[in-house]
Design an enzyme around this catalytic site. Structure first.
Site, PDB file in Angstrom:
ATOM      1  N   TYR A 115      -7.592 -18.715  72.568  1.00  0.00           N
ATOM      2  CA  TYR A 115      -7.231 -20.039  72.056  1.00  0.00           C
ATOM      3  C   TYR A 115      -5.758 -20.046  71.672  1.00  0.00           C
ATOM      4  O   TYR A 115      -5.303 -19.174  70.923  1.00  0.00           O
ATOM      5  CB  TYR A 115      -8.079 -20.407  70.829  1.00  0.00           C
ATOM      6  CG  TYR A 115      -9.549 -20.594  71.126  1.00  0.00           C
ATOM      7  CD1 TYR A 115     -10.045 -21.829  71.535  1.00  0.00           C
ATOM      8  CD2 TYR A 115     -10.441 -19.532  71.012  1.00  0.00           C
ATOM      9  CE1 TYR A 115     -11.402 -22.002  71.822  1.00  0.00           C
ATOM     10  CE2 TYR A 115     -11.791 -19.695  71.291  1.00  0.00           C
ATOM     11  CZ  TYR A 115     -12.268 -20.927  71.692  1.00  0.00           C
ATOM     12  OH  TYR A 115     -13.598 -21.092  71.975  1.00  0.00           O
ATOM     13  N   SER A 116      -5.020 -21.026  72.179  1.00  0.00           N
ATOM     14  CA  SER A 116      -3.622 -21.168  71.781  1.00  0.00           C
ATOM     15  C   SER A 116      -3.555 -21.460  70.286  1.00  0.00           C
ATOM     16  O   SER A 116      -4.322 -22.269  69.770  1.00  0.00           O
ATOM     17  CB  SER A 116      -2.955 -22.303  72.558  1.00  0.00           C
ATOM     18  OG  SER A 116      -2.954 -22.034  73.946  1.00  0.00           O
ATOM     19  N   CYS A 297       0.186 -27.187  79.101  1.00  0.00           N
ATOM     20  CA  CYS A 297      -0.941 -26.513  78.465  1.00  0.00           C
ATOM     21  C   CYS A 297      -2.142 -27.460  78.431  1.00  0.00           C
ATOM     22  O   CYS A 297      -2.015 -28.634  78.066  1.00  0.00           O
ATOM     23  CB  CYS A 297      -0.592 -26.062  77.049  1.00  0.00           C
ATOM     24  SG  CYS A 297      -1.837 -24.977  76.303  1.00  0.00           S
ATOM     25  N   GLU A 337       0.298 -22.606  80.911  1.00  0.00           N
ATOM     26  CA  GLU A 337      -0.865 -21.935  80.331  1.00  0.00           C
ATOM     27  C   GLU A 337      -2.038 -22.899  80.398  1.00  0.00           C
ATOM     28  O   GLU A 337      -2.163 -23.797  79.572  1.00  0.00           O
ATOM     29  CB  GLU A 337      -0.593 -21.504  78.888  1.00  0.00           C
ATOM     30  CG  GLU A 337      -1.710 -20.664  78.287  1.00  0.00           C
ATOM     31  CD  GLU A 337      -1.333 -20.088  76.942  1.00  0.00           C
ATOM     32  OE1 GLU A 337      -0.839 -18.945  76.910  1.00  0.00           O
ATOM     33  OE2 GLU A 337      -1.495 -20.791  75.918  1.00  0.00           O
ATOM     34  N   TYR A 339      -6.414 -23.466  81.418  1.00  0.00           N
ATOM     35  CA  TYR A 339      -7.679 -22.736  81.313  1.00  0.00           C
ATOM     36  C   TYR A 339      -8.818 -23.568  81.897  1.00  0.00           C
ATOM     37  O   TYR A 339      -8.629 -24.728  82.203  1.00  0.00           O
ATOM     38  CB  TYR A 339      -7.968 -22.397  79.846  1.00  0.00           C
ATOM     39  CG  TYR A 339      -7.629 -23.516  78.880  1.00  0.00           C
ATOM     40  CD1 TYR A 339      -8.538 -24.544  78.614  1.00  0.00           C
ATOM     41  CD2 TYR A 339      -6.382 -23.570  78.243  1.00  0.00           C
ATOM     42  CE1 TYR A 339      -8.232 -25.573  77.753  1.00  0.00           C
ATOM     43  CE2 TYR A 339      -6.064 -24.606  77.374  1.00  0.00           C
ATOM     44  CZ  TYR A 339      -6.989 -25.599  77.145  1.00  0.00           C
ATOM     45  OH  TYR A 339      -6.654 -26.626  76.278  1.00  0.00           O
TER      46      TYR A 339
END
Length: 339
Positions: A115-116, A297, A337, A339
């Protein structure tokens, strides 16, 4: 002016912290300069993987709060975790979380989920002893049941969103150097593109540059431009903080939202993040040519639309898209980044 914004944002952040939270003891009269490198922009000493799967860190939940409105598509929570200053990180890094229990299929521990981190290195309380995560609860709607199927819910996101103050969280990291801010040149422009909880690292950026009394904030002369894509106004994340930064620093902070269920793009369709970015294509390309750094992101599904849009703009300008992106990557201006 930064002191005014810091005081206001601290009050906002304190709303996340319950009255029985650990005594962190902060003072807004103190500068946020005690977790800096020498010089402050030197990233050569940035720590990664201090804690690993076999020897994780144990953090404690300070608070967990839903931060979206009733009409949002799903539930997103802001979770503050106490690490007592023993788990240092900087803006743009991630934490790994190991959910409790074991996998049904083989009885082995659950895999780490990354998790960022959604706070600056100083944390929401600005003591350097906490960090925050922005987590959307992952659920699966079963068309046959016409209800959420609990057997297919996200293990880790549901664990985090259900935590209470004092609960322990097994953590790894910090991970990553891809999303760090290059702070050596204080005139650098940052273009930040997020969907949903991909806003996390950029909240850390904005707090460091505009809410805290940091060495980076005191000299910053560039422009940080944030694009956020969500479904509707109720799904906006940290809007109060971003609006305040925009109000206090109109020359240095820009903010644009893409609300897919409330706005239309130029073709009359839904306004997605790539459509909003395309509205400013000429300006963004000019900034990139002048050394701006661009960050992405969020869900990986955002990138095809972004890439197709950029390819189209490149063609209209007679620019070779592949060579253009290759050049940005080579110069370290392209940060992704997903996901």
């Amino acid at each position: 002016m930064k002191v005014v914004l810091a005081a206001t944002l601290f009050a906002t952040a304190s709303a996340f912290v319950p009255s029985n939270a650990p005594k962190f003891g902060t003072s807004l009269n103190l500068k946020q300069d005690f977790l800096e490198y020498t010089p402050y922009h030197d990233h050569s000493q940035v720590k990664v993987n201090t804690y690993k799967n076999k020897a994780p860190f144990t953090g404690k939940v300070v608070s967990t709060k839903r931060i979206v409105g009733p009409q949002a598509t799903g539930e997103t929570c802001h979770i503050i975790i106490d690490h007592n200053g023993d788990f240092p990180y900087i803006e743009g890094q991630s934490w790994g979380v190991i959910p409790p229990g074991t996998r049904e299929k083989d009885g082995k521990p659950h895999a780490v989920r990354l998790y960022s981190i959604a706070s600056s290195r100083y944390g929401d309380d600005m003591t350097g002893k906490t960090g925050s995560l922005c987590v959307r609860r992952a659920t699966y709607w079963c068309p046959e049941l016409k209800a959420d199927d609990p057997a297919k819910k996200g293990i880790c996101s549901n664990f985090l969103c259900d935590t209470n103050p004092g609960d322990e969280i097994m953590m790894t990291g910090p991970a990553g150097k891809v999303m760090l801010m290059p702070e050596e040149d204080p005139t650098t422009d940052y273009i930040m593109v997020a969907t949903g909880t991909g806003i996390a690292p950029f909240r850390g950026f904005v707090r460091r540059l505009f809410a805290e009394d940091t060495p980076a904030a005191n000299v910053y002369k560039g422009q940080a431009w944030l694009f956020l894509g969500v479904a509707n106004s109720d799904a906006l994340l940290y809007d109060d903080e971003f609006q305040l930064a925009k109000e206090q620093f109109p020359e240095n902070f820009r903010l644009d939202y893409a609300l897919s269920r409330e706005q239309e793009n130029k073709n009359g369709g839904k306004m997605y993040i790539q459509d909003k970015v395309e509205e400013y294509a000429d300006e963004i390309f000019a900034k990139l040519e002048n050394g701006a750094h661009m960050y992405f992101c969020g869900l990986k599904g955002m990138m095809p639309g972004i890439q197709d849009m950029l390819k189209g703009v490149c063609e209209s300008k007679g620019i070779d898209y592949d060579e253009f992106i290759k050049g940005l990557k080579k110069s370290g201006q392209w940060h992704v980044e997903v996901y």
